[in-house]
Enzyme design. Structure first.
Site, PDB file in Angstrom:
ATOM      1  N   ARG A  15     -17.100   8.414 -27.005  1.00  9.81           N
ATOM      2  CA  ARG A  15     -18.299   8.154 -26.198  1.00  9.81           C
ATOM      3  C   ARG A  15     -19.326   9.266 -26.385  1.00  9.81           C
ATOM      4  NH1 ARG A  15     -21.718  10.443 -22.406  1.00  9.81           N
ATOM      5  NH2 ARG A  15     -19.910  11.400 -21.397  1.00  9.81           N
ATOM      6  N   ASP A  16     -19.096  10.406 -25.788  1.00 11.90           N
ATOM      7  CA  ASP A  16     -20.059  11.507 -25.871  1.00 11.90           C
ATOM      8  C   ASP A  16     -20.249  11.964 -27.311  1.00 11.90           C
ATOM      9  OD1 ASP A  16     -21.822  13.362 -24.686  1.00 11.90           O
ATOM     10  OD2 ASP A  16     -20.295  14.924 -24.761  1.00 11.90           O
ATOM     11  N   HIS A 207     -16.416  21.191 -19.904  1.00 10.14           N
ATOM     12  CA  HIS A 207     -16.992  20.349 -20.959  1.00 10.14           C
ATOM     13  C   HIS A 207     -18.033  21.206 -21.681  1.00 10.14           C
ATOM     14  CE1 HIS A 207     -18.352  16.186 -22.359  1.00 10.14           C
ATOM     15  NE2 HIS A 207     -19.292  16.991 -22.822  1.00 10.14           N
ATOM     16  N   HIS A 209     -20.130  22.582 -24.963  1.00  5.16           N
ATOM     17  CA  HIS A 209     -20.634  22.318 -26.310  1.00  5.16           C
ATOM     18  C   HIS A 209     -20.639  23.628 -27.105  1.00  5.16           C
ATOM     19  CE1 HIS A 209     -22.595  18.145 -25.761  1.00  5.16           C
ATOM     20  NE2 HIS A 209     -21.662  18.316 -24.850  1.00  5.16           N
ATOM     21  N   CYS A 240     -26.340  17.590 -27.981  1.00  2.00           N
ATOM     22  CA  CYS A 240     -27.372  17.160 -27.040  1.00  2.00           C
ATOM     23  C   CYS A 240     -28.690  16.987 -27.784  1.00  2.00           C
ATOM     24  CB  CYS A 240     -27.532  18.200 -25.931  1.00  2.00           C
ATOM     25  SG  CYS A 240     -28.882  17.825 -24.787  1.00  2.00           S
ATOM     26  N   ASN A 249     -19.698  18.897 -29.345  1.00  6.48           N
ATOM     27  CA  ASN A 249     -18.703  19.355 -28.386  1.00  6.48           C
ATOM     28  C   ASN A 249     -17.716  20.297 -29.058  1.00  6.48           C
ATOM     29  OD1 ASN A 249     -18.982  17.486 -25.813  1.00  6.48           O
ATOM     30  ND2 ASN A 249     -19.267  16.158 -27.582  1.00  6.48           N
TER      31      ASN A 249
END
Length: 300
Positions: A15-16, A207, A209, A240, A249
């Site tokens: 997903r991310d 979480h 990055h 992002c 990530n």
């Protein structure tokens, strides 16, 4: 120095990790990626999101992805559902866990979802109420916990307050996101300490990055405080769109390598994890950003 005996890794690659990719991974390959992650030992895998396909076309097939997975095999497949339309679509597709997200930065909230932090929490309330009524698990995300591309430093008190608001909505866990990857170890540790004053450490996740290569160092600094849930993306996928040079990530492969070396259990097979990552990057047109995968690829 005391560390948790076991860390639960939440895999966010499908997903991310994919939502900002220029190429859209075909449904069949996304399903194969998730199945590969299951084979590697992951038990919590973000399967996608139910948001407008106009804004996130990479996730438009999430219902089809869920339809291709065994939802009764004991694996959790959370999906992003930031409003009631998304929640209804997620439930219709069989989702049993949904996630909502708020920012610790007012500017980021306005530019990312076109509303204030307070307004975003109001939007999530009916989703939280429906999830509670339906017996659906609810996870929360807070973005920009260590910095914002528009405001710079973000007060840790605001991170704490937004996290607490998500818990009050009914989230069983709140994931603290360094969305643009600007955090450093001592700042990450101080942020987590402040949030943990209001929320039990067992209900917090990281979480981070890896824009400036600090993610593993930041995680290490926080592990000393006892946090035991970490989000990561296979192959270091993600990033992002608002962070210049954002590199994604923290890599699940590199995270597992570090934890293995510390004697912390994860239940994950690194070689199978590398293989799963290759399923994704083969369809994206660029190599994995994992240091472990790169080293394996160059080995004689």
């Amino acid at each position: 120095m005391s560390f948790p005996r076991r860390v639960r890794i939440v895999e966010v690659g499908p997903r991310d990790g994919l939502q900002n990719e220029a190429r859209i991974l075909p449904t069949e390959r996304r399903i194969a990626l998730i199945q590969g992650l299951v084979q590697a030992g992951l038990t919590i895998i973000e399967a996608g999101s139910f948001v407008s396909p106009k804004w996130v076309p990479q996730m438009a097939d999430t219902a089809s992805v869920l339809a291709g997975l065994d939802l009764d095999a004991g694996i959790a497949y959370p999906v992003l559902a930031p409003n009631m339309k998304g929640y209804s679509e997620a439930r219709a597709a069989g989702a049993r866990e949904v996630a909502i997200f708020a920012a610790a930065s007012e500017s980021f909230s306005q530019r990312n979802i076109n509303c204030s932090i307070a307004e975003s929490l109001d939007r999530f309330r009916p989703v939280a109420e429906a999830a509670a009524q339906d017996g659906v698990r609810l996870r929360g995300y807070v973005s920009c916990v260590l910095g914002c591309p528009y405001e710079g430093d973000v007060p840790v008190s605001r991170v704490r307050d937004v996290s607490q608001a998500l818990m009050q909505l009914g989230c069983y866990e709140v994931s603290l996101g360094d969305t643009i990857g600007v955090g450093t170890p001592l700042k990450a540790r101080a942020m987590l300490q402040t949030v943990a004053e209001a929320i039990p450490m067992a209900a917090l996740a990281l979480h981070f990055h890896d824009t400036y290569g600090m993610a593993l160092a930041n995680i290490f600094a926080c592990l000393e405080l006892g946090v035991s849930v970490i989000d990561a993306a296979v192959g270091g996928l993600g990033g992002c769109p608002y962070a210049a040079g954002a590199s994604g990530n923290v890599s699940t492969e590199d995270l597992v390598t570090m934890l293995d070396g510390m004697g912390i259990e994860t239940g994950i097979d690194r070689e199978a994890l590398i293989a799963a990552g290759q399923i994704a990057v083969a369809g994206l047109g660029h190599p994995a950003r994992s240091k472990l995968a790169a080293a394996r690829a160059q080995a004689p």
